[in-house]
Design a protein around this motif. Structure first.
Motif, PDB file in Angstrom:
ATOM      1  N   LYS A  28      25.020  86.198  84.828  1.00  6.94           N
ATOM      2  CA  LYS A  28      23.673  85.611  84.740  1.00  6.94           C
ATOM      3  C   LYS A  28      23.624  84.549  83.645  1.00  6.94           C
ATOM      4  O   LYS A  28      23.056  83.466  83.839  1.00  6.94           O
ATOM      5  CB  LYS A  28      22.665  86.734  84.488  1.00  6.94           C
ATOM      6  N   GLY A  88      18.000  92.055  89.159  1.00  8.17           N
ATOM      7  CA  GLY A  88      17.769  90.650  88.796  1.00  8.17           C
ATOM      8  C   GLY A  88      16.551  90.431  87.921  1.00  8.17           C
ATOM      9  O   GLY A  88      16.079  89.298  87.770  1.00  8.17           O
ATOM     10  N   ARG A 101      27.448  91.629  85.298  1.00 12.72           N
ATOM     11  CA  ARG A 101      26.250  90.950  85.824  1.00 12.72           C
ATOM     12  C   ARG A 101      25.501  90.206  84.722  1.00 12.72           C
ATOM     13  O   ARG A 101      24.969  89.120  84.951  1.00 12.72           O
ATOM     14  CB  ARG A 101      25.312  91.963  86.479  1.00 12.72           C
ATOM     15  N   PRO A 145      12.772  87.579  82.156  1.00 18.69           N
ATOM     16  CA  PRO A 145      13.890  86.615  82.018  1.00 18.69           C
ATOM     17  C   PRO A 145      14.479  86.644  80.606  1.00 18.69           C
ATOM     18  O   PRO A 145      13.743  86.603  79.615  1.00 18.69           O
ATOM     19  CB  PRO A 145      13.237  85.259  82.286  1.00 18.69           C
ATOM     20  N   THR A 162      17.574  82.396  79.084  1.00 18.51           N
ATOM     21  CA  THR A 162      17.386  81.421  80.160  1.00 18.51           C
ATOM     22  C   THR A 162      18.245  80.168  79.989  1.00 18.51           C
ATOM     23  O   THR A 162      18.501  79.457  80.954  1.00 18.51           O
ATOM     24  CB  THR A 162      15.906  81.009  80.223  1.00 18.51           C
ATOM     25  N   SER A 206      16.992  87.745  85.311  1.00 21.04           N
ATOM     26  CA  SER A 206      17.281  86.375  85.765  1.00 21.04           C
ATOM     27  C   SER A 206      16.046  85.497  85.580  1.00 21.04           C
ATOM     28  O   SER A 206      14.938  86.009  85.357  1.00 21.04           O
ATOM     29  CB  SER A 206      17.684  86.387  87.240  1.00 21.04           C
ATOM     30  N   ARG A 253      25.476  81.486  84.718  1.00 17.48           N
ATOM     31  CA  ARG A 253      24.677  80.799  85.740  1.00 17.48           C
ATOM     32  C   ARG A 253      23.576  79.986  85.061  1.00 17.48           C
ATOM     33  O   ARG A 253      23.354  78.819  85.381  1.00 17.48           O
ATOM     34  CB  ARG A 253      24.079  81.836  86.704  1.00 17.48           C
ATOM     35  N   ASN A 254      22.883  80.599  84.096  1.00 25.62           N
ATOM     36  CA  ASN A 254      21.840  79.865  83.359  1.00 25.62           C
ATOM     37  C   ASN A 254      22.444  78.701  82.575  1.00 25.62           C
ATOM     38  O   ASN A 254      21.854  77.623  82.498  1.00 25.62           O
ATOM     39  CB  ASN A 254      21.091  80.812  82.414  1.00 25.62           C
TER      40      ASN A 254
END
Ligand SMILES: [Zn+2]
Lengths: 381, 145
Positions: free
Chosen positions: A162, A309, A158, A318, A321, A312, A165-166
């Motif tokens: 993440k 999350g 995960r 966060p 990022t 995220s 994804r960022n």
């Protein structure tokens, strides 16, 4: 003693750039930072350049202009950018200089970093045995940490998912394809329990900051970000650290914990005040461990925080990022300034698709590397 | 075939019989009693420079481990090629209550490794150099009785 502001930031995209030298990338990043601050190269009185591969980062003056300034080069492993920034900040705080460039650059060959073990106070046989490898140590550290604190392999997946994804939201990132937790956990095993897509890779890139006295900041920017603390620490006896043929059973806090405490003390704030953090994610396990070591959570809390999350972009804590090292790779000299570039955009409210909601006030950047050296920078607006 | 250890002064040499009676050679600080492996000229704990050679315990427990699933680049000096390389296990083994030592884990399926399992110090053939010398190194194997 003057406070220090970040007047401008610049970056050369991280990744693979055939035919472009590290010094050329550094020049692109430096010119971008100067333009961001509305300064000319001739305004800069002092510069610090960080690199692993480039012998003389100051040689970039051949492209920038031979202004004769005081320009110093540093290398301090993965914490190189922390050391460079520390010198730049000290130069302004001491009153010696008013406008400073801090720049980092690198262009690494592919594959895990390698070097001469004896340069790390390790015996030659340690390298001959195949032990002088950082991924192997990080795998052993997270394997034990997962056992002690109830962290699952899914959490590692995960964290990496993440960061990819960022990274997909970051035009300057190396890896911009999102990957699923299943793809990451199911990828080729490199060092159990860490798989191929849980690791960052060495790559190429450059980043730069222009610093000025805090009082002068409004001349250069309408949204100044202030450097509240920048600290560097090495390991103490009893820390469980990379490139160690043996380690004492007696344990003390990791250098990351020591340096984070020192930085929070210098900044006069605590971990609970941090709105956005960039942590050294050499691998997904490193991000998990560093969350606790810098003080953002307690050991073991990562399992739920990551699943919920919290780390995220829209979460309560966060982290990475811009995709961190996992999505940006690690050009060693530039990596920590890439973190400060991202924190500055976040605190200015100009991080685009990656913007943390409610415009963060306080950011933390963390570096860690061989042979047990860590740097933490705290910035605030 | 001539034989030699990968480094002099690292472990019992020549290889004892039975080979699981080999010991690693560390050093103990005369001032603060901290132990190092390999023997260090200076104490990492207190900074003193009076260190005395000392055999480490020959049996310990597994603190942590991983698998090495790719062929390391130089300075790795093992005999494998990209074609012949087989993943191996490596870990830190807690010897007594003073030191965790890193080494290759022999004679065990990595899937069967577990925290706290008992392991003995062993000395094993590592590679054969171009001049025909057989080089031995140390590691750990499941405790033999
Ligand atoms: Zn001592």
């Amino acid at each position: 003693m003057s406070d220090v502001a970040i007047a401008g930031v610049g970056i050369h995209p991280f990744g693979r750039h055939k035919g472009v030298t590290a010094l050329q990338m550094a020049t692109v990043a430096a010119r971008a930072a100067l333009a961001d601050a509305g300064m000319k190269w001739s305004d800069i009185q002092y510069a610090v350049g960080g690199s692993f591969e480039v012998d003389n980062p100051d040689a970039m003056v051949a492209f920038m202009g031979l202004t004769g300034i005081d320009f110093n080069n540093v290398y301090n492993g993965c914490a190189t950018a922390g050391s460079a920034l520390s010198l730049g900040v000290a130069a302004i705080r001491s009153g010696r200089y008013e406008r400073v460039l801090v720049v980092g650059m690198d262009k690494h060959p592919t594959g895990a970093f390698t070097s001469d073990p004896t340069g790390y106070a390790c015996p030659a046989w340690y390298g001959e045995m195949g032990y002088f490898l950082t991924p192997k140590f990080f795998a052993m550290k997270i394997n034990r940490y997962m056992h002690d604190h109830g962290i699952s392999v899914e959490t590692l997946g995960r964290v990496a998912a993440k960061n990819y994804r960022n990274g997909s939201l970051n035009p300057n990132a190396f890896r911009r394809e999102p990957l699923t937790v299943e793809q990451i956990v199911g990828s080729r095993m490199v060092n159990y329990p860490l798989t191929q897509y849980m690791f960052c890779s060495p790559d190429e890139g450059a980043a730069a900051l222009v610093l000025c006295r805090a009082e002068e900041a409004p001349r250069y920017t309408d949204s100044p970000v202030f450097v509240k603390a920048v600290e560097v620490r090495t390991r103490r006896y009893g820390a469980f650290e990379v490139h160690s043929p043996s380690a004492p059973v007696e344990r003390v806090a990791a250098p990351t914990t020591d340096v984070a405490r020192a930085a929070f003390e210098a900044a006069g704030i605590g971990p609970e005040d941090v709105d956005v953090a960039q942590l050294q994610d050499t691998d997904a396990g490193a991000e998990v461990i560093h969350m606790a070591e810098v003080g953002l959570c307690r050991d073991g809390e990562q399992e739920k925080l990551v699943a919920d999350g919290a780390t995220s972009i829209g979460g309560s804590m966060p982290i990475n990022t811009d995709g961190g090292l996992i999505a940006n790779g690690e050009p060693i000299g530039a990596s920590g300034l890439r973190q400060l570039h991202e924190l500055t955009l976040q605190l200015r409210g100009r991080a685009g698709e990656r913007q943390v909601p409610e415009r963060p006030r306080v950011g933390l950047a963390h570096l860690y590397g061989a042979p047990g050296t860590s740097a933490v920078t705290i910035v605030a607006r | 075939m001539p034989q030699r250890p990968i480094e002099d002064g690292l472990f019992t040499w020549p290889v004892p019989d039975p080979p699981n009676r080999a010991a690693l050679i560390g050093a103990r600080c005369a001032d603060c009693r901290a132990v190092t492996f390999p023997a260090s000229p200076g104490c990492p704990r207190c900074g003193a420079d009076r260190m005395e050679a000392e055999d480490l315990p020959t049996r310990g427990t597994l603190y942590t481990w991983t698998t090495q699933e790719f062929l390391p680049k130089e300075p790795y000096a093992g005999p494998e090629t990209a074609q012949t390389f087989q993943p191996w296990a490596v870990g830190y083994v807690e010897l007594g209550d003073v030191l965790r030592v890193e080494g290759r884990l022999f004679d065990v399926d990595p899937a069967a490794l577990d925290f706290g399992m008992e392991l003995d110090v062993v000395v094993r053939p590592f590679t054969i150099r171009e001049d025909g010398t057989e080089v031995f190194t140390f590691g750990f194997a499941p405790a033999a009785g």
